[in-house]
Write a protein that holds these residues in place. Structure first.
Motif, PDB file in Angstrom:
ATOM      1  N   HIS A  24      -1.455  10.071  12.556  1.00  0.00           N
ATOM      2  CA  HIS A  24      -1.846  10.309  11.167  1.00  0.00           C
ATOM      3  C   HIS A  24      -0.763   9.928  10.188  1.00  0.00           C
ATOM      4  O   HIS A  24      -0.975   9.914   8.994  1.00  0.00           O
ATOM      5  N   THR A  25       0.443   9.666  10.692  1.00  0.00           N
ATOM      6  CA  THR A  25       1.502   9.199   9.794  1.00  0.00           C
ATOM      7  C   THR A  25       1.701   7.714  10.063  1.00  0.00           C
ATOM      8  O   THR A  25       1.904   7.307  11.198  1.00  0.00           O
ATOM      9  N   LYS A  26       1.641   6.918   8.995  1.00  0.00           N
ATOM     10  CA  LYS A  26       1.811   5.482   9.164  1.00  0.00           C
ATOM     11  C   LYS A  26       3.302   5.207   9.087  1.00  0.00           C
ATOM     12  O   LYS A  26       3.796   4.632   8.126  1.00  0.00           O
ATOM     13  N   TYR A  27       4.002   5.645  10.147  1.00  0.00           N
ATOM     14  CA  TYR A  27       5.462   5.694  10.065  1.00  0.00           C
ATOM     15  C   TYR A  27       6.115   4.332  10.013  1.00  0.00           C
ATOM     16  O   TYR A  27       7.258   4.212   9.597  1.00  0.00           O
TER      17      TYR A  27
ATOM     18  N   GLY B  49       2.121   4.728   0.909  1.00  0.00           N
ATOM     19  CA  GLY B  49       1.276   5.845   1.311  1.00  0.00           C
ATOM     20  C   GLY B  49       1.520   6.149   2.771  1.00  0.00           C
ATOM     21  O   GLY B  49       1.001   5.464   3.657  1.00  0.00           O
ATOM     22  N   ALA B  50       2.306   7.172   3.040  1.00  0.00           N
ATOM     23  CA  ALA B  50       2.711   7.481   4.408  1.00  0.00           C
ATOM     24  C   ALA B  50       1.535   7.927   5.263  1.00  0.00           C
ATOM     25  O   ALA B  50       1.619   7.918   6.483  1.00  0.00           O
ATOM     26  N   PHE B  51       0.436   8.324   4.628  1.00  0.00           N
ATOM     27  CA  PHE B  51      -0.685   8.849   5.411  1.00  0.00           C
ATOM     28  C   PHE B  51      -1.922   7.966   5.300  1.00  0.00           C
ATOM     29  O   PHE B  51      -3.036   8.385   5.576  1.00  0.00           O
ATOM     30  N   ASP B  52      -1.720   6.716   4.840  1.00  0.00           N
ATOM     31  CA  ASP B  52      -2.819   5.756   4.851  1.00  0.00           C
ATOM     32  C   ASP B  52      -3.195   5.447   6.299  1.00  0.00           C
ATOM     33  O   ASP B  52      -2.400   5.662   7.203  1.00  0.00           O
ATOM     34  N   SER B  53      -4.394   4.918   6.488  1.00  0.00           N
ATOM     35  CA  SER B  53      -4.795   4.538   7.849  1.00  0.00           C
ATOM     36  C   SER B  53      -4.044   3.279   8.255  1.00  0.00           C
ATOM     37  O   SER B  53      -3.779   2.421   7.411  1.00  0.00           O
ATOM     38  N   PRO B  54      -3.754   3.154   9.548  1.00  0.00           N
ATOM     39  CA  PRO B  54      -3.150   1.906  10.028  1.00  0.00           C
ATOM     40  C   PRO B  54      -4.110   0.736   9.766  1.00  0.00           C
ATOM     41  O   PRO B  54      -5.322   0.922   9.756  1.00  0.00           O
TER      42      PRO B  54
ATOM     43  N   ALA C  20      -6.705  14.069   7.754  1.00  0.00           N
ATOM     44  CA  ALA C  20      -6.146  14.112   9.106  1.00  0.00           C
ATOM     45  C   ALA C  20      -5.006  15.124   9.192  1.00  0.00           C
ATOM     46  O   ALA C  20      -4.646  15.568  10.264  1.00  0.00           O
ATOM     47  N   LEU C  21      -4.442  15.473   8.043  1.00  0.00           N
ATOM     48  CA  LEU C  21      -3.249  16.332   8.054  1.00  0.00           C
ATOM     49  C   LEU C  21      -3.601  17.808   8.051  1.00  0.00           C
ATOM     50  O   LEU C  21      -2.913  18.622   8.657  1.00  0.00           O
ATOM     51  N   ALA C  22      -4.684  18.143   7.347  1.00  0.00           N
ATOM     52  CA  ALA C  22      -5.020  19.554   7.196  1.00  0.00           C
ATOM     53  C   ALA C  22      -5.898  20.005   8.343  1.00  0.00           C
ATOM     54  O   ALA C  22      -7.049  20.381   8.165  1.00  0.00           O
TER      55      ALA C  22
END
Lengths: 437, 401
Positions: free
Chosen positions: A194-197, A203-208, A394-396
């Motif tokens: 869920h983290t686009k590291y 946007g760190a939490f955008d979808s890959p 995806a985070l919550a």
């Protein structure tokens, strides 16, 4: 014995239903609020690739003049120029490394059945797949030869494969990205992080991205970045060729370094590279500056967990402390009122230890019930978080570790709150109470 | 009269319960005042004026994949087509959408880029002479861009000669207020300031200079293009529903994405702040309820414990009001101590939040209001059980003795 204690505790709860309910409610609300923010925090700060996070390094080079301010904490730009990214990409060392850039295309099959749609794409080197442990359902990554010759090849993900080809192997088939024909060489398993590291810039939490194509296509196809472009000096860039030659930062870079020796030798390499570039007169900087940060350091450096989340987490735990103080106060009252009964039990031979344990079992039961109710409240809270912003979908959520953490925290918190009252009550002197009977 | 001394002494004898209540009240004061401060800061931020008629504007992006097309000419036609839709006030190509979180910024200065030291950070919109009308922004001084001043080009080799600035930006560049007619430099290109607009926000509400905005008369139609449309507010939804079909009918080798109203774009940009606001509100409400319940529960317990004592007092002639007073005073003593400790802790927490997370400084007023509020809540939660205590019959005193 434990069952007997639990039975006693249950009876005790039933005897004072109002106060027991208040205590369970207090712990449940405390756990509910705390678990809501802890779950979000946990998902945000979680190591996305624990088995490898210490071997993957984001590379930063400071190719600005001395005295240039950047908004990072150490004034080093987050991204690289095209020429630096490609120089590092084409270097001999280390074994695996890749430049990386976000872009996007219109996807279509050049027929009437499929309505063209827009899709994100990532431009990378083939090392990206083994580096970030991407598995394939069909096919594989493109070959080095294809990469070096800027072949129009693409790796798509399962979801896109389903959408375009109904799930059957699409390896060897063709797809249009804008008006260029690409050959599909591989279908990648869905990326469930869920983290686009690997790209915290946009946007760190955008979808890959669902499509991956060779980075070597940037120049021939004049592919623009869909991410940040940051300049620091005035350059009259009017053409794409100018952009490639410019000092504008717009690409990211990752290297895989497996041992400390490899890290050190890569540091030496970067140092030498920067010194050489400085001598060429590109920038005026007394000491070469660069950063090599592994995945977790990189997430920390990029403030993936925002200040708001940290503050909220802190306040939630303070809130839990209030709930504990609340329960402690109520427990004191409840336990001490039972002193006469305890006096009799002590006189009949119950040891201090037994009394103490019995009361701890009682508070644990409170904690357990509160924890269960707390999970329900946290689910409600997380639902509220998700409904505020898509980014948190995806985070919550609570993963298994958080689901287990909830009653654990609740029970330990209750035991901590219960220690003092239980200790007080087990010290009851039987004599005092026997007198008044 | 208020029997403070005996109450105080009796409190000291059973310290732990009172102490827990005190800790609870102190923590509550500390958390609520700081959370309230953050909440009001966010409310202010979220309710700020952007300058735009947000409910009239929507935007979308067009990805054109027919590279054989003359994009500049095609988009000219598209703009005209859009402007002719009933209910549309104006429309145009922009390089960035206001309050969307995505756009371009530069440093504008009084000298060419290579010669200057300081410059003013400014977001810029590149659009044609319809820009102001499309955005629903008025001029304060000067004139609007003329059609013949707009440069239409795929490269930036030819650049415009004029610019519109917001009042804030103009005043920052020319503090004496005589910006109109002066020259600013975009890179090395001189631009004459022909008009000064009222306040409008750039793409980033969280920018260090959110309302430093310049409008540059340049249209560089590209394969990925943003379009902004202003409509009658009550027709916006209907037009938004049709826009994809209209655009694809106009030209089918394109994809329409990111269709959203300006209010929605702003909401998305601010989603995290809205979330923080909501979570803090929930936290405060629940916290105050828990504290109130705690005080209530503890008083009920104290009363149960002291039933005989109260009965005896009543039998000896104490009035009901004296019993209520007793619990009230006891509560007020704990509450005062708790809020006092809490206020100090609140200031400390506020300082730490300021130092570590650069959150806004905590105004003492928040602490004052919180203390008043906590005191009221605690009195309210004591009164009901105290009333019950006052109704304890004196006969209870004689029962078991």
């Amino acid at each position: 014995m434990l069952l007997h204690y639990i039975d006693l505790s249950w009876r005790s709860l039933k005897r004072t239903p109002l106060v027991s309910f208040l205590m369970i409610l207090a712990i449940a609300v405390g756990i509910g609020i705390t678990m809501t923010s802890l779950s979000v925090y946990h998902m945000m700060s979680m190591d996305p690739i624990p088995q490898k996070s210490k071997q993957l390094f984001a590379v930063q080079l400071n190719t600005t003049d001395d005295g240039t301010n950047w908004w990072t904490e150490d004034n080093v730009p987050l991204q690289l120029t095209y020429k630096d990214a490609m120089a590092l990409h084409n270097a001999e060392t280390p074994t695996r490394k890749t430049a990386s850039m976000r872009s996007g295309f219109t996807v279509h099959l050049n027929n009437q059945e499929l309505k063209p749609f827009l899709s994100d794409a990532r431009l990378i080197g083939r090392d990206f797949f083994p580096m970030f442990e991407r598995d394939f359902v069909y096919g594989s990554a493109w070959t080095l030869e294809q990469e070096n010759s800027s072949a129009p090849v693409v790796v798509i993900n399962e979801e896109l494969n389903d959408r375009l080809f109904g799930g059957v192997s699409s390896v060897g088939k063709q797809v249009y990205l804008d008006d260029t024909v690409f050959t599909i060489v591989g279908v990648m398993k869905q990326w469930d992080s869920h983290t686009k590291y690997y790209d915290l810039n946009n946007g760190a939490f955008d979808s890959p991205e669902p499509m991956f194509i060779p980075i070597t296509l940037v120049a021939p196809m004049q592919i623009a970045s869909w991410g940040n472009n940051n300049g620091w000096k005035h350059e009259a860039v009017t053409t794409f060729e100018g952009q490639l030659q410019s000092e504008i930062f717009w690409l990211q870079f990752w290297a895989e370094l497996n041992t400390t020796a490899e890290v050190q030798s890569y540091r030496n390499y970067l140092q030498a590279y920067l010194e050489e570039q400085g001598q060429l007169g590109r920038f005026n900087r007394a000491v070469p500056e660069f950063n090599l940060q592994n995945v977790n350091e990189w997430m920390e450096y990029n403030n993936v967990v925002t200040t708001d989340n940290k503050v909220l987490l802190g306040l939630s735990f303070l809130f839990l402390a209030v709930c504990l103080a609340n329960i402690l106060g109520l427990l004191l009252g409840k336990f001490l009122r039972r002193a006469p009964e305890i006096g009799v039990r002590r006189a009949l031979g119950a040891s201090k230890r037994q009394i103490f344990l019995q009361h701890l079992v009682e508070v644990s039961l409170l904690g357990f019930l509160g924890g269960l109710l707390g999970i329900a409240i946290a689910q409600l809270g997380l639902w509220g978080v998700r409904s505020t912003s898509n980014e948190y979908n995806a985070l919550a959520t609570m993963d298994l570790s958080m689901l287990l953490a909830a009653p654990t925290i609740a029970i330990s918190a209750c035991i901590i709150a219960g220690l003092y009252p239980a200790w007080l009550v087990c010290r009851t002197q039987p004599a005092i109470y026997l007198k008044t009977q | 009269m208020l029997e403070i001394k005996p109450i105080f002494n009796s409190l000291l004898r059973s310290k732990a319960g009172a102490l827990m209540l005190l800790v609870q009240i102190a923590l509550t004061t500390m958390i609520v005042s700081n959370a309230a401060s953050i909440i009001f800061d966010r409310i202010q931020y979220l309710s700020q004026e952007t300058g735009y008629p947000e409910d009239e504007i929507f935007s979308f992006s067009v990805m054109s994949f027919d590279k054989t097309l003359d994009l500049t000419q095609k988009f000219e036609e598209t703009e005209t087509m859009l402007r002719n839709i009933t209910g549309v006030k104006n429309a145009g190509l922009f390089n960035a959408v206001p309050v969307s979180g995505s756009g371009s910024a530069t440093g504008l200065g009084l000298q060419p880029a290579n010669e200057r030291g300081q410059d003013s950070r400014a977001a810029y919109y590149m659009a044609d002479e319809n820009a102001l009308d499309t955005l629903g922004i008025s001029l304060i001084e000067g004139r609007n861009i003329r059609a013949d001043e707009v440069i239409e080009s795929q490269t930036r080799e030819v650049f415009p000669k004029v610019v519109l600035l917001t009042k804030t930006l103009a005043d920052e560049l020319f503090p004496s207020g005589d910006a109109l007619g002066q020259t600013v430099y975009f890179g090395d290109t001189p631009l004459e300031i022909i008009g000064i607009t009222e306040k409008m926000m750039g793409p980033w509400l969280k920018d260090s200079r959110p309302d430093n905005v310049a409008i540059i008369p340049f249209v560089g139609a590209s394969t990925f293009q943003k379009i902004i449309v202003r409509t009658d507010p009550d027709q916006r939804a209907a037009i938004m529903r049709q826009i994809e079909d209209i655009m694809l009918e106009d030209q089918n080798k394109r994809v329409i994405v990111g269709l959203r109203g300006m209010d929605e774009a702003k909401e998305m940009y601010n989603a995290a702040d809205t979330l923080m606001l909501r979570m803090l509100v929930v936290l405060i409400v629940v916290l105050l309820s828990v504290t109130a319940l705690g005080i209530f529960g503890l008083t009920v317990f104290n009363i149960n414990k002291r039933t005989k004592q109260i009965g005896t007092r009543r039998a000896l002639g104490a009035r009901k009001s004296a019993i209520i007073n007793y619990f009230l005073v006891e509560n007020i003593i704990i509450c005062s101590a708790g809020t006092a400790v809490g206020s100090i802790a609140a200031i400390f927490l506020g300082q730490s939040l300021l130092n570590f997370y650069s959150l806004p400084a905590l105004d003492i007023l928040y602490i004052v209001f919180t203390v008043v509020f906590v005191v009221i809540i605690s009195i309210l939660s004591v009164i009901m059980p105290a009333n019950r205590a006052a109704n304890i019959s004196p006969s209870i005193a004689t029962r078991s003795i």
